[in-house]
Design an enzyme around this catalytic site. Structure first.
Site, mmCIF file in Angstrom:
data_model
loop_
_atom_site.group_PDB
_atom_site.id
_atom_site.type_symbol
_atom_site.label_atom_id
_atom_site.label_comp_id
_atom_site.label_asym_id
_atom_site.label_seq_id
_atom_site.Cartn_x
_atom_site.Cartn_y
_atom_site.Cartn_z
ATOM 1 N N GLU A 147 12.227 -33.680 47.803
ATOM 2 C CA GLU A 147 13.399 -34.001 46.958
ATOM 3 C C GLU A 147 14.405 -34.894 47.682
ATOM 4 O O GLU A 147 15.611 -34.820 47.423
ATOM 5 C CB GLU A 147 14.081 -32.727 46.441
ATOM 6 C CG GLU A 147 13.251 -31.915 45.482
ATOM 7 C CD GLU A 147 12.754 -32.680 44.273
ATOM 8 O OE1 GLU A 147 13.429 -33.628 43.851
ATOM 9 O OE2 GLU A 147 11.659 -32.345 43.789
ATOM 10 N N GLU A 176 2.440 -39.658 45.560
ATOM 11 C CA GLU A 176 1.082 -40.149 45.788
ATOM 12 C C GLU A 176 0.940 -40.608 47.238
ATOM 13 O O GLU A 176 1.926 -40.717 47.965
ATOM 14 C CB GLU A 176 0.777 -41.294 44.833
ATOM 15 C CG GLU A 176 0.958 -40.887 43.376
ATOM 16 C CD GLU A 176 0.342 -41.853 42.385
ATOM 17 O OE1 GLU A 176 -0.373 -42.771 42.831
ATOM 18 O OE2 GLU A 176 0.587 -41.672 41.190
#
Lengths: 411, 129
Positions: free
Chosen positions: A390, A145
């Protein structure tokens, strides 16, 4: 020599070398290599230079036909039945030509992971068979987000997370509201694994994983990000406005999302390390070929000692990165929960060397390395992108250090 | 305070659970076709079960198994009772698995009959928690 390969795959330790894979994985490697060379490579330059919103569905469809959208799905659902090592091998092959193409398929596998981890036959029957139909289908994982990145990955950070997408319980449903950013495949995915915080839980302490079909009313696909690299895959916002999701679409129960996500992440890092390895290999291949054909001082470049040293260092780094991701993937394929250390080390190293190798390759090509038409600078831009998703080097360092000081388990 | 009074009680409950699971046609067919074998290692009380198409053997830790699954007996009770969800248990390490993860993920959904039968088996064995 330590065996890094799955004992189930019929490879004796004597046979294990850098280039020997179990027969089924070797076959996958060669198949994906042919796809990358014959289908992806002819399109890469144009796709990379196309507008940010451009997406090559035809290429994705051909990859789907090959099984790249369902590598890890069980055979009974029409999948390939491969583990993380299989995915990693495929990712290296794709990324050696185009990391963005690798990520289209990799992000789909990441979005599918919670369905697999759910252990729920009803959810699996609902979401998995669509990937073995004739039409290409993509998935995505929606966690990041605007205000919350690693706060959604580190349990100790969760209470400090700000502005996290909310999930308000109403009867047997939850109503989701919020926005997700930088979501690969969000523009076209069929469904998403979406992480939202249960109302009333501080920060992200109530983070919960929901499976959400993206044609659900209230889901909007936002603008495509105009990225520096990885332009072949599309990243965009996903906006949720009063999206009603049945309670039975939760994976792992209320408030368990952060743990589901950590598990996904530790599985994915080995494959992302393979993408970085592929990027380095792609850049190296261009430099190697150039150094063989470019004559200066009456001999090919590679016969000059400085160039030879550079090529040797580049090759060594790529081999080391490959060994690390093979070790990581093989451990992930043999342990639940997946280990945090090996995937983080593999990604930390591979991300770094891919930037180094791409940079060295550019210097060897001189002005040509700086030109977009030669395709080399794309590897540099993609290498910088892989360092972010990641787990950035900073986040990976935290994971590695935590593992270094962890006490041994007694399994 | 643990859920099980004794090793004998725990072994009885979980042996029966897996013997019943092996009677499930879908599960046993897949176990046979995949050549799957499990070693279930539980602690507090400590015991091991080796589960294959040949049946359930108690404290057999020498026969090779494709999957080794380790958890405390209390967590096993919580799991099969439906109080501990499998994805969370695996993600947090309350259940730990060594072996082919691909096989584990493939076989998890086939365990559903065990969830259905466990409460009655535990009740009949006097497990009250």
């Amino acid at each position: 020599m330590t065996s890094y390969l799955d004992e189930d795959l019929d490879v004796s330790p004597d046979e294990i070398t850098l280039t020997v894979l179990p027969p089924r994985l070797r076959e996958l490697q060669l198949t994906v290599r042919a796809f990358a060379e014959e289908v992806v490579r002819p399109r890469v330059l144009a796709l990379d230079q196309a507008p940010a919103e451009h997406f090559d569905w035809e290429m994705v469809q051909l990859g789907h036909d090959l099984g790249l959208t369902r590598l890890t799905l069980p055979v009974e659902h029409g999948g390939g039945g491969y583990g993380i090592l299989g995915v990693a091998v495929a990712m290296e092959e794709l990324a050696s030509v185009c990391a963005g193409t690798a990520l289209i398929f990799g992000a789909t596998l990441l979005g599918q992971a919670p369905v697999l981890l759910s252990a729920d036959p009803v959810l699996q029957a609902k979401y998995l068979p669509r990937f073995s139909g004739p039409k290409a289908v993509l998935a995505c994982n929606a966690i990041t987000e605007d205000l919350a990145g690693c706060d959604l990955l580190i349990p100790d950070n969760a209470e400090h997370a700000a502005g996290v997408m909310s999930a308000h319980k109403v009867g047997d449903t939850y109503v989701l509201n919020g926005r997700k950013r930088f979501i690969t495949n969000a523009m076209f995915a069929d469904f998403a694994s979406v992480y939202a915080n249960i109302d009333g839980s501080p920060g992200a302490t109530g983070l919960t994983c929901f499976l959400v079909p993206l044609d659900t009313p209230g889901v909007h696909r936002g603008a495509v990000a105009n990225k520096m690299g990885y332009r072949v895959c599309l990243g965009s916002e996903l906006i949720f406005e009063d999206v009603v999701v049945p309670a039975d679409q939760i994976v792992g129960g209320e408030g368990t999302g952060i743990y589901i996500n950590i598990q996904q992440m530790n599985m994915a890092r080995a494959t992302v390390a393979a993408i970085s390895t592929g990027i380095a290999r792609g850049a190296f291949t261009i430099a190697r070929d150039w150094a063989r054909t470019r004559i200066q001082g009456g001999v090919p470049l590679h016969q000059h000692q400085f160039t030879a040293r550079k090529l040797a260092e580049m090759a060594s780094k790529i081999d080391a990165a490959r060994l690390l991701y093979i070790r990581a993937a093989n451990r992930v394929d043999r342990e639940i929960p997946p280990p945090p250390y090996e995937p983080a080390v593999a990604k930390l190293f591979a991300d770094r060397i891919s930037v180094e190798v791409a940079e060295e390759a550019m210097t060897l090509l001189g002005a040509r390395g700086y030109l977009r038409d030669y395709g080399l600078e794309k590897f540099m831009r993609d290498a910088l992108g892989t360092r972010i998703y990641e787990g950035t080097p900073e986040i990976l360092a935290l994971a590695v250090t935590e593992a270094i000081y962890a006490t041994d388990d007694d399994f | 305070m643990t859920v099980f009074d004794s090793k004998e009680q725990a072994v009885g409950v979980f042996s029966q659970l897996f013997e019943l699971l092996l009677q499930d046609e879908t599960f046993s067919t897949r176990v046979r076709e995949a050549g799957l074998s499990l070693r279930l290692v539980q602690s507090k009380p400590d015991f091991a079960l080796h589960i294959s198409n040949d049946g359930v053997r108690v404290d057999d830790i020498t026969t090779p198994a494709a999957l080794t699954i380790k958890m405390s007996s209390d967590n096993a009770h919580a799991l099969w009772s439906g109080q501990l969800l499998m994805p969370l248990a695996l993600a947090t390490g309350k259940i730990r698995v060594r072996g082919s993860v691909t096989k584990m993920l493939e076989f998890q959904p086939l365990l559903q009959p065990a969830f259905d039968r466990y409460p009655q088996i535990a009740l009949e064995a006097g497990v009250t928690a």
